[in-house]
Scaffold this active site. Structure first.
Site, PDB file in Angstrom:
ATOM      1  N   ARG A 233     -43.698   6.222   0.143  1.00 26.58           N
ATOM      2  CA  ARG A 233     -42.611   7.090  -0.287  1.00 26.58           C
ATOM      3  C   ARG A 233     -43.071   8.541  -0.138  1.00 26.58           C
ATOM      4  O   ARG A 233     -44.219   8.873  -0.425  1.00 26.58           O
ATOM      5  CB  ARG A 233     -42.202   6.816  -1.737  1.00 26.58           C
ATOM      6  CG  ARG A 233     -41.391   5.543  -1.939  1.00 26.58           C
ATOM      7  CD  ARG A 233     -40.014   5.654  -1.293  1.00 26.58           C
ATOM      8  NE  ARG A 233     -39.156   4.503  -1.559  1.00 26.58           N
ATOM      9  CZ  ARG A 233     -39.051   3.445  -0.770  1.00 26.58           C
ATOM     10  NH1 ARG A 233     -39.798   3.376   0.327  1.00 26.58           N
ATOM     11  NH2 ARG A 233     -38.219   2.472  -1.060  1.00 26.58           N
ATOM     12  N   GLU A 262     -34.881  13.026   2.582  1.00 25.44           N
ATOM     13  CA  GLU A 262     -34.499  12.298   3.797  1.00 25.44           C
ATOM     14  C   GLU A 262     -32.986  12.330   3.973  1.00 25.44           C
ATOM     15  O   GLU A 262     -32.250  12.138   3.005  1.00 25.44           O
ATOM     16  CB  GLU A 262     -35.000  10.853   3.718  1.00 25.44           C
ATOM     17  CG  GLU A 262     -36.518  10.754   3.704  1.00 25.44           C
ATOM     18  CD  GLU A 262     -37.038   9.325   3.708  1.00 25.44           C
ATOM     19  OE1 GLU A 262     -36.223   8.381   3.725  1.00 25.44           O
ATOM     20  OE2 GLU A 262     -38.268   9.150   3.707  1.00 25.44           O
ATOM     21  N   HIS A 281     -38.332   6.989   8.912  1.00 23.52           N
ATOM     22  CA  HIS A 281     -38.294   5.923   7.903  1.00 23.52           C
ATOM     23  C   HIS A 281     -37.873   4.585   8.522  1.00 23.52           C
ATOM     24  O   HIS A 281     -36.988   3.900   8.020  1.00 23.52           O
ATOM     25  CB  HIS A 281     -37.349   6.288   6.751  1.00 23.52           C
ATOM     26  CG  HIS A 281     -37.685   5.555   5.472  1.00 23.52           C
ATOM     27  ND1 HIS A 281     -37.488   6.101   4.228  1.00 23.52           N
ATOM     28  CD2 HIS A 281     -38.202   4.320   5.243  1.00 23.52           C
ATOM     29  CE1 HIS A 281     -37.852   5.242   3.293  1.00 23.52           C
ATOM     30  NE2 HIS A 281     -38.298   4.147   3.895  1.00 23.52           N
TER      31      HIS A 281
END
Length: 320
Positions: A233, A262, A281
């Site tokens: 994360r 993000e 991601h």
């Protein structure tokens, strides 16, 4: 009759999965929908939720007994404190990501060791000499400090060890060994490991304990040739400190698949840094994701109906 809510796109729900769910829990009603309004309308009757459920449904469903996440991370609990206190079992899809994410980590290790990121940038400029300015290194004989040794971390350690890397692991309970890890340490021992790291790999979830765990002090303790890889994360790294570290040469590079915000904002300096690899991601992306996640749910559903302990239970107070 309790409702098992399969919060997925009905078009992706294979008939074989639905047949197994109905066979395992014939006395429950099965509903497959990704429509949030319909989910909310079912709130009073929902007993089990699996998939991409609205977080507010956890608080609104009075008869909820079990939530099976489709993903692994449970940092949403940090933003929904009431969901921590409610009486239900939360399980996650830990293990689904072990193969694709460990491969993604090793891809980044190889890229930095062989200067692939420099070669790709030089290619866009038609610059033959560009990548030769990079001093390539060898993975064999290097040291990986792996922070977070769960399913992903252990498979990464196995692969790293097979390539001749020395792998040092860090996890909350260091008492148990892990295949591929030469030695295991507790989180408070991380400062003594950082100067040894050629590759610092973060696979930890975001919790109160891990938030900002890599900041200016930690970055300054590392080798100027070291590489940081984060697939856990974004909040585990102080991004401002990392940007400074990359600019001033405290570390040699960073490969990040996760970020504090993000999508990564277009004006982030990270986009344009030559010693930086950005992936959006997608380290856990795989065509086998849904099948593996469903296998975990089906096994847990069998256990749930039989009154047996479930797999992958999340400690809601710890967040993993």
């Amino acid at each position: 009759m309790g409702v098992i809510l399969l919060a997925l796109n009905p078009a992706t729900a294979r008939e074989e999965w639905l047949a197994q769910i109905r066979s395992l829990a014939p006395d429950r009603q099965l509903v497959i929908t990704d429509d949030r309004e319909r989910m909310r309308a079912l709130a009073d009757d929902v007993e089990v939720v699996v998939g991409g459920f609205p977080r507010e449904l956890v608080l609104a469903a009075p008869n909820l007994r079990w939530v099976q996440q489709w993903g692994a991370g449970a940092d949403w609990l940090m933003r929904t404190p009431a969901a921590r206190e409610k009486d239900y079992v939360l399980t996650n899809a830990s293990g689904v990501h072990a193969i694709p994410i460990s491969e993604h980590i090793l891809a980044l290790v190889f890229a930095f060791a062989r200067g692939i990121h420099h070669a790709v940038r030089a290619q866009t400029q038609h610059d033959w000499r560009g990548p030769k300015q990079h001093q390539s290194s060898e993975i064999a004989g290097s040291t990986m400090v792996l922070v977070g040794v769960g399913a992903i971390g252990e498979r990464t350690a196995q692969m790293g060890a097979a390539l001749g890397m020395r792998v040092l692991g860090v996890r909350r309970d260091p008492s148990g060994p892990a295949d591929g890890v030469e030695a295991m340490y507790a989180p408070h021992q991380l400062p003594e490991l950082l100067p040894q790291a050629d590759y610092l790999v973060l696979t930890v979830p975001l919790t109160e304990e891990t938030q900002g765990m890599i900041g200016e002090t930690e970055l300054q303790a590392m080798k100027p040739t070291s590489v940081i890889i984060n697939i856990g994360r974004g909040g585990t790294i102080d991004e401002a400190a990392l940007i400074r570290a990359l600019r001033e040469g405290w570390v040699g590079g960073a490969g990040l698949d996760v970020f504090a915000t993000e999508p990564l904002p277009a004006d982030s300096p990270l986009w344009d840094m030559e010693n930086m690899i950005v992936t959006p991601h997608h380290a856990g992306s795989t065509p086998h994701y849904d099948s593996r996640a469903m296998a975990i749910f089906l096994d847990n559903l069998r256990r749930y109906v039989a009154g047996e302990p479930l797999r992958n239970v999340v400690d809601k107070r710890l967040g993993y």
